[in-house]
Design a protein around this motif. Structure first.
Motif, PDB file in Angstrom:
ATOM      1  N   GLY A  26       3.672  11.650  -3.406  1.00 34.77           N
ATOM      2  CA  GLY A  26       3.604  10.229  -3.161  1.00 34.77           C
ATOM      3  C   GLY A  26       3.731   9.977  -1.546  1.00 34.77           C
ATOM      4  O   GLY A  26       2.814   9.142  -1.086  1.00 34.77           O
ATOM      5  N   THR A  27       4.260  10.856  -0.988  1.00 30.81           N
ATOM      6  CA  THR A  27       4.259  10.870   0.390  1.00 30.81           C
ATOM      7  C   THR A  27       2.884  11.271   1.188  1.00 30.81           C
ATOM      8  O   THR A  27       2.500  10.173   2.185  1.00 30.81           O
ATOM      9  CB  THR A  27       5.277  11.641   1.241  1.00 30.81           C
ATOM     10  N   VAL A  28       2.315  12.093   0.836  1.00 29.31           N
ATOM     11  CA  VAL A  28       0.891  12.593   1.178  1.00 29.31           C
ATOM     12  C   VAL A  28      -0.091  11.515   0.752  1.00 29.31           C
ATOM     13  O   VAL A  28      -0.856  11.347   1.797  1.00 29.31           O
ATOM     14  CB  VAL A  28       0.377  13.973   0.426  1.00 29.31           C
ATOM     15  N   VAL A  29      -0.095  10.807  -0.192  1.00 29.26           N
ATOM     16  CA  VAL A  29      -0.997   9.919  -0.568  1.00 29.26           C
ATOM     17  C   VAL A  29      -0.704   8.574   0.288  1.00 29.26           C
ATOM     18  O   VAL A  29      -1.728   8.004   0.647  1.00 29.26           O
ATOM     19  CB  VAL A  29      -0.918   9.525  -2.095  1.00 29.26           C
ATOM     20  N   ALA A  30       0.401   8.142   0.634  1.00 30.73           N
ATOM     21  CA  ALA A  30       0.684   7.185   1.529  1.00 30.73           C
ATOM     22  C   ALA A  30       0.094   7.457   2.960  1.00 30.73           C
ATOM     23  O   ALA A  30      -0.349   6.452   3.306  1.00 30.73           O
ATOM     24  CB  ALA A  30       2.136   6.907   1.514  1.00 30.73           C
ATOM     25  N   GLY A  31       0.472   8.659   3.379  1.00 28.47           N
ATOM     26  CA  GLY A  31      -0.174   8.990   4.741  1.00 28.47           C
ATOM     27  C   GLY A  31      -1.843   8.907   4.641  1.00 28.47           C
ATOM     28  O   GLY A  31      -2.216   8.523   5.770  1.00 28.47           O
ATOM     29  N   VAL A  32      -2.315   9.513   3.419  1.00 29.83           N
ATOM     30  CA  VAL A  32      -3.803   9.498   3.665  1.00 29.83           C
ATOM     31  C   VAL A  32      -4.413   8.050   3.498  1.00 29.83           C
ATOM     32  O   VAL A  32      -5.279   7.701   4.401  1.00 29.83           O
ATOM     33  CB  VAL A  32      -4.200  10.209   2.176  1.00 29.83           C
TER      34      VAL A  32
ATOM     35  N   GLN B 220      -1.706  14.487 -10.705  1.00 36.66           N
ATOM     36  CA  GLN B 220      -1.244  13.008 -10.732  1.00 36.66           C
ATOM     37  C   GLN B 220      -2.606  12.290 -10.346  1.00 36.66           C
ATOM     38  O   GLN B 220      -2.543  10.990 -10.851  1.00 36.66           O
ATOM     39  CB  GLN B 220      -0.431  12.945  -9.544  1.00 36.66           C
ATOM     40  N   LEU B 221      -3.509  12.697  -9.698  1.00 36.49           N
ATOM     41  CA  LEU B 221      -4.802  11.782  -9.460  1.00 36.49           C
ATOM     42  C   LEU B 221      -5.486  11.566 -10.562  1.00 36.49           C
ATOM     43  O   LEU B 221      -6.475  10.669 -10.825  1.00 36.49           O
ATOM     44  CB  LEU B 221      -5.783  12.745  -8.469  1.00 36.49           C
ATOM     45  N   ILE B 222      -5.403  12.522 -11.722  1.00 42.33           N
ATOM     46  CA  ILE B 222      -5.935  11.937 -12.977  1.00 42.33           C
ATOM     47  C   ILE B 222      -4.906  11.293 -14.214  1.00 42.33           C
ATOM     48  O   ILE B 222      -5.636  11.077 -15.190  1.00 42.33           O
ATOM     49  CB  ILE B 222      -6.686  13.279 -13.771  1.00 42.33           C
TER      50      ILE B 222
ATOM     51  N   HIS C 152       0.346   2.907  -9.528  1.00 38.23           N
ATOM     52  CA  HIS C 152       1.008   2.875  -8.481  1.00 38.23           C
ATOM     53  C   HIS C 152       0.243   2.861  -7.165  1.00 38.23           C
ATOM     54  O   HIS C 152       0.705   1.858  -6.523  1.00 38.23           O
ATOM     55  CB  HIS C 152       2.049   4.114  -8.509  1.00 38.23           C
ATOM     56  N   VAL C 153      -0.725   3.529  -6.898  1.00 37.85           N
ATOM     57  CA  VAL C 153      -1.368   3.423  -5.729  1.00 37.85           C
ATOM     58  C   VAL C 153      -2.233   2.313  -5.794  1.00 37.85           C
ATOM     59  O   VAL C 153      -2.411   1.569  -4.364  1.00 37.85           O
ATOM     60  CB  VAL C 153      -2.400   4.665  -5.863  1.00 37.85           C
ATOM     61  N   VAL C 154      -3.017   1.814  -6.781  1.00 40.83           N
ATOM     62  CA  VAL C 154      -3.684   0.466  -6.743  1.00 40.83           C
ATOM     63  C   VAL C 154      -2.786  -0.538  -6.313  1.00 40.83           C
ATOM     64  O   VAL C 154      -3.163  -1.705  -5.518  1.00 40.83           O
ATOM     65  CB  VAL C 154      -4.483   0.464  -8.203  1.00 40.83           C
TER      66      VAL C 154
ATOM     67  N   VAL D  97       1.838  24.292  -4.164  1.00 39.84           N
ATOM     68  CA  VAL D  97       2.450  23.592  -5.143  1.00 39.84           C
ATOM     69  C   VAL D  97       2.285  22.038  -5.394  1.00 39.84           C
ATOM     70  O   VAL D  97       1.713  21.478  -6.257  1.00 39.84           O
ATOM     71  CB  VAL D  97       3.962  23.964  -5.350  1.00 39.84           C
ATOM     72  N   VAL D  98       2.370  21.557  -4.128  1.00 38.72           N
ATOM     73  CA  VAL D  98       2.193  19.866  -3.987  1.00 38.72           C
ATOM     74  C   VAL D  98       0.735  19.376  -4.161  1.00 38.72           C
ATOM     75  O   VAL D  98       0.595  18.597  -4.770  1.00 38.72           O
ATOM     76  CB  VAL D  98       2.515  19.699  -2.594  1.00 38.72           C
ATOM     77  N   PHE D  99      -0.265  20.375  -3.693  1.00 42.21           N
ATOM     78  CA  PHE D  99      -1.610  19.775  -3.903  1.00 42.21           C
ATOM     79  C   PHE D  99      -1.822  20.129  -5.491  1.00 42.21           C
ATOM     80  O   PHE D  99      -2.764  19.317  -6.072  1.00 42.21           O
ATOM     81  CB  PHE D  99      -2.345  20.533  -2.927  1.00 42.21           C
ATOM     82  N   GLY D 100      -1.218  21.186  -6.088  1.00 43.23           N
ATOM     83  CA  GLY D 100      -1.669  21.577  -7.640  1.00 43.23           C
ATOM     84  C   GLY D 100      -1.315  20.019  -8.417  1.00 43.23           C
ATOM     85  O   GLY D 100      -1.956  19.560  -9.119  1.00 43.23           O
TER      86      GLY D 100
END
Length: 247
Positions: free
Chosen positions: A222-228, A45-47, A54-56, A37-40
């Motif tokens: 958001g947590t996964v992206v921060a970790g990556v 979110q990536l698009i 927020h990431v930038v 579910v999270v990766f879906g």
């Protein structure tokens, strides 16, 4: 290659365990969404231009903070490491400031700087300062006196010795300090965005996702992206260190 394979197996095992726990009746689905579910949600979110903004914002503020920390800590470390009188005079102040957590300074920073990006950048610089500073100082402690004396015999002045002998010798330590400082600054950056609010950044995205109905899938995105970002930053700086100072 074997280490890489083991790493992939470890990640696969972690994701499988997470999937089982997320779908277990013992844990509410809204409390711990499974990785499927999270990766879906991550792909969705990536698009999304808002999420990418927020990431930038977080990455850009992080880069600014690390560059500022390097610009402050490396010259300061060279001075403190090469001039014992200055080092002893400032030791008490440095030892007092170093253990103070950056997040403990959030209220003070908000009063002085407000809720803009200056607050998170300033606190991230404060957190990133110490690993670079102390690694630079310790590197100069390991400097071979014979190299310094040889440079002076050939007419090199104090400033020349500092930049031609001391800094190249300290570079491996400095790059290690930068790698540690960058990941520390990322933790502080997201924490300040999460705790101090604001209007943009990964921490702000996580805070918004957990409020209201509480979208834990978005919180974990958001947590996964921060970790990556942290992993890529750490590995990238480690590759730079190996490439530049392989000796």
């Amino acid at each position: 290659m074997r280490a890489f394979t083991r790493g992939l197996l470890g990640i696969a095992g972690f994701l499988a365990l997470w999937e089982l726990l997320g779908r277990s009746p013992l844990i509410p689905a809204e409390a711990l969404p499974p990785p499927s579910v999270v990766f879906g949600e991550l792909i969705a979110q990536l698009i999304d231009p808002v999420f990418l903004g927020h990431v930038v914002a977080t990455v850009l503020a992080l880069l600014i903070a690390v560059v500022l920390a390097i610009a402050i800590a490396v010259p300061s470390g060279l001075v403190l490491g090469s001039i014992p009188a200055v080092r002893h005079a400032t030791r008490a102040v440095i030892e007092f400031l170093r253990p103070i957590p950056s997040v403990a300074l959030i209220p003070l920073a908000l009063v002085i700087l407000g809720f803009g990006p200056e607050t998170k950048i300033t606190l991230a610089v404060y957190a990133a300062l110490w690993p670079i500073l102390f690694n630079t100082i310790y590197a100069l402690d390991e400097l071979d006196p014979l190299q310094v004396e040889t440079a002076r015999v050939f007419g090199t002045g104090r400033v020349g010795v500092l930049f031609r002998v001391a800094l190249p010798s300290a570079l491996p330590f400095v790059l290690t300090g930068i790698r540690l400082a960058a990941t520390t600054a990322l933790v502080v950056m997201v924490s300040v965005e999460l705790m101090a609010g604001g209007e943009v950044g990964l921490g702000y995205f996580i805070m918004e996702a957990r409020s209201g109905p509480g979208r834990m899938d978005q919180v974990l995105v958001g947590t996964v992206v921060a970790g990556v970002i942290g992993v890529l930053l750490n590995n990238g700086l480690e590759r730079v260190r190996r490439r530049w100072v392989a000796w």
